[in-house]
Design an enzyme around this catalytic site. Structure first.
Site, mmCIF file in Angstrom:
data_model
loop_
_atom_site.group_PDB
_atom_site.id
_atom_site.type_symbol
_atom_site.label_atom_id
_atom_site.label_comp_id
_atom_site.label_asym_id
_atom_site.label_seq_id
_atom_site.Cartn_x
_atom_site.Cartn_y
_atom_site.Cartn_z
ATOM 1 N N LYS A 173 -6.922 -8.769 -7.860
ATOM 2 C CA LYS A 173 -8.105 -9.458 -8.409
ATOM 3 C C LYS A 173 -8.591 -8.712 -9.638
ATOM 4 C CE LYS A 173 -8.480 -12.355 -4.964
ATOM 5 N NZ LYS A 173 -8.430 -13.806 -5.111
ATOM 6 N N GLY A 229 0.772 -1.234 0.000
ATOM 7 C CA GLY A 229 0.000 0.000 0.000
ATOM 8 C C GLY A 229 0.805 1.287 0.000
ATOM 9 N N HIS A 272 1.002 0.178 -13.763
ATOM 10 C CA HIS A 272 1.796 -1.032 -13.982
ATOM 11 C C HIS A 272 3.278 -0.647 -13.916
ATOM 12 C CE1 HIS A 272 2.447 -5.124 -15.293
ATOM 13 N NE2 HIS A 272 3.412 -4.670 -16.074
ATOM 14 N N ASN A 331 1.677 2.996 -2.605
ATOM 15 C CA ASN A 331 0.993 3.912 -3.537
ATOM 16 C C ASN A 331 -0.295 4.446 -2.936
ATOM 17 O OD1 ASN A 331 2.234 4.164 -6.409
ATOM 18 N ND2 ASN A 331 2.540 2.021 -5.847
ATOM 19 N N GLU A 341 6.646 5.794 -9.512
ATOM 20 C CA GLU A 341 5.216 5.632 -9.196
ATOM 21 C C GLU A 341 4.765 6.680 -8.183
ATOM 22 O OE1 GLU A 341 4.622 1.612 -7.813
ATOM 23 O OE2 GLU A 341 4.532 0.868 -9.852
ATOM 24 N N ASP A 381 -4.011 -5.450 -18.096
ATOM 25 C CA ASP A 381 -2.965 -4.556 -18.620
ATOM 26 C C ASP A 381 -3.159 -4.145 -20.073
ATOM 27 O OD1 ASP A 381 -1.788 -4.852 -16.153
ATOM 28 O OD2 ASP A 381 -0.412 -6.416 -16.821
ATOM 29 N N ASN A 413 -5.235 2.014 -13.729
ATOM 30 C CA ASN A 413 -4.298 1.146 -13.024
ATOM 31 C C ASN A 413 -2.890 1.667 -13.271
ATOM 32 O OD1 ASN A 413 -3.292 -1.230 -11.678
ATOM 33 N ND2 ASN A 413 -2.843 -2.126 -13.677
#
Ligand code: GRF
Length: 190
Positions: free
Chosen positions: A85, A12, A103, A14, A173, A144, A101
């Protein structure tokens, strides 16, 4: 003010960084953490920061519980950050253009099934590529593969281990993801 949900299953860092970033802003705030793993570090971070968190089972992701929680918390934007998930197709459809998202590589390289965590950085190292980075992309029903919104790059040095690469990618990130989310949230509102 837009209400953001961060979906995370792991440490966690991010999620915490996004929560703290938006604390200083009037544009949006993180109102919910959705987790899929009861032992995840993200739950401790959320509790320490006073952000509501729910841990949902596989069944609860698809039986309407997730949809209800998002509605109850008045969520307008979803940011995935290490969520392990699949997000159910009804939620992806309902949040089309409002679900992203991050990546830890330069998609379309090093994406897809099995490409998470250190697997990604090991694959980058093994490939001999001289650069890697991060990709923020819209979420669709395939891993992705949603449209790419933003990428940032770092150099891979000859002597780098996968751990060195991971650390460099993580700082990218933390630097960029909240900023990209903020730009998207603002562009949706106006
Ligand atoms: C990040 O590297 C992100 O790119 C990936 O999962 C990781 C989550 O790390 N999708 P953390 O839980 O935010 O520390």
């Amino acid at each position: 003010m837009s209400n953001i949900a961060v979906f995370a299953s792991g440490g966690g860092t991010n999620a915490e960084n996004i929560i703290l970033y938006f604390r200083e802003k009037k544009t949006a705030g993180v109102g919910l953490i959705v987790c899929s793993n009861p032992g995840a570090g993200v739950l401790k971070r959320a509790a320490a920061l006073g952000v509501h968190a729910v841990t949902l089972s596989d069944a609860e992701l698809v039986n309407g519980t997730l949809a209800r929680v998002l509605e109850e918390r008045n969520i307008g934007f979803i940011a995935l950050a290490g969520f392990m998930k699949m997000v159910p197709p009804e939620i992806v459809a309902a949040f089309s253009g409002r679900i992203v998202n991050i990546h830890p590589a330069l998609l379309p390289k090093f994406g897809g099934k099995g490409m998470f965590g250190m697997n990604v950085h090991r694959a980058v190292k093994a490939s001999g590529d001289r650069e890697t980075g991060i990709t923020v992309h819209y979420v669709n029903e395939k891993y992705d593969e949603g449209r790419i919104i933003f990428q940032a790059k770092v150099t891979v040095e000859a002597g780098d281990t996968a751990e060195h690469i991971a650390a460099r990618v993580k700082s990218l990130e933390l630097e960029h993801y909240p900023v990209v989310i903020e730009l998207l949230v603002k562009s949706i509102r106006h």
